[in-house]
Write an enzyme that holds these catalytic residues in place. Structure first.
Site, PDB file in Angstrom:
ATOM      1  N   CYS A  89       1.389  -3.383  -3.406  1.00  0.00           N
ATOM      2  CA  CYS A  89       2.700  -3.820  -2.642  1.00  0.00           C
ATOM      3  C   CYS A  89       3.683  -4.010  -3.726  1.00  0.00           C
ATOM      4  CB  CYS A  89       2.149  -5.096  -1.915  1.00  0.00           C
ATOM      5  SG  CYS A  89       1.738  -6.267  -2.975  1.00  0.00           S
ATOM      6  N   LYS A  90       4.546  -4.929  -3.602  1.00  0.00           N
ATOM      7  CA  LYS A  90       5.613  -5.252  -4.676  1.00  0.00           C
ATOM      8  C   LYS A  90       5.094  -5.860  -5.886  1.00  0.00           C
ATOM      9  CE  LYS A  90      10.428  -6.535  -5.347  1.00  0.00           C
ATOM     10  NZ  LYS A  90      11.553  -7.210  -4.591  1.00  0.00           N
TER      11      LYS A  90
END
Length: 132
Positions: A89-90
């Site tokens: 994810c980020k």
């Protein structure tokens, strides 16, 4: 005794380059990047960011499953269990949560990308960018 399983070297490499945080194995971006060069169909990168973020840029060949999608869990557990799964994810929090979910569903070879996509980009590793 000789081991002839072609997936064994991949698993051995991942195990040597991982840390375990809160019961979830993490793999460093540089270690996981080696799978892009091998074009191995045993490894699936899964991008858990929004559709917009994925469209802007993502790890080459990554499967996209939006963490906040209503179908997120169904899509995630439909990934073949016999594959090595590298989730990102980020920053790495959503990927750890997704890894925990997969582990509870019987997935064994699940990893969270340490530092997430931000760390991947910071290290200058390959990304696919939108052609827009």
């Amino acid at each position: 005794m000789k081991i002839n399983n072609p997936i064994f070297p991949i698993i051995a490499l991942l195990m040597s380059c991982t840390t375990i945080t809160l019961g979830v194995s993490e793999v460093s971006p540089k270690s996981s990047m080696k799978y892009l060069n091998k074009s191995s169909n045993e490894v699936i990168f899964v991008d858990l960011r929004s559709e917009e973020d994925y469209e802007i840029s993502h790890i080459p060949g990554a499967l996209h499953i939006d963490y906040f999608s209503p179908n997120y869990e169904v899509e995630l557990i439909n990934i073949p269990k016999n594959k090595i799964i590298v989730l990102y994810c980020k920053h790495g929090l959503r990927s750890k949560n997704a890894a925990k979910l997969l582990k509870t569903r019987g997935f064994r070879k699940v990893y969270s990308l340490k530092g997430g996509f931000m760390e991947w980009e910071k290290l200058g590793l390959p990304v696919e960018r939108s052609k827009k």
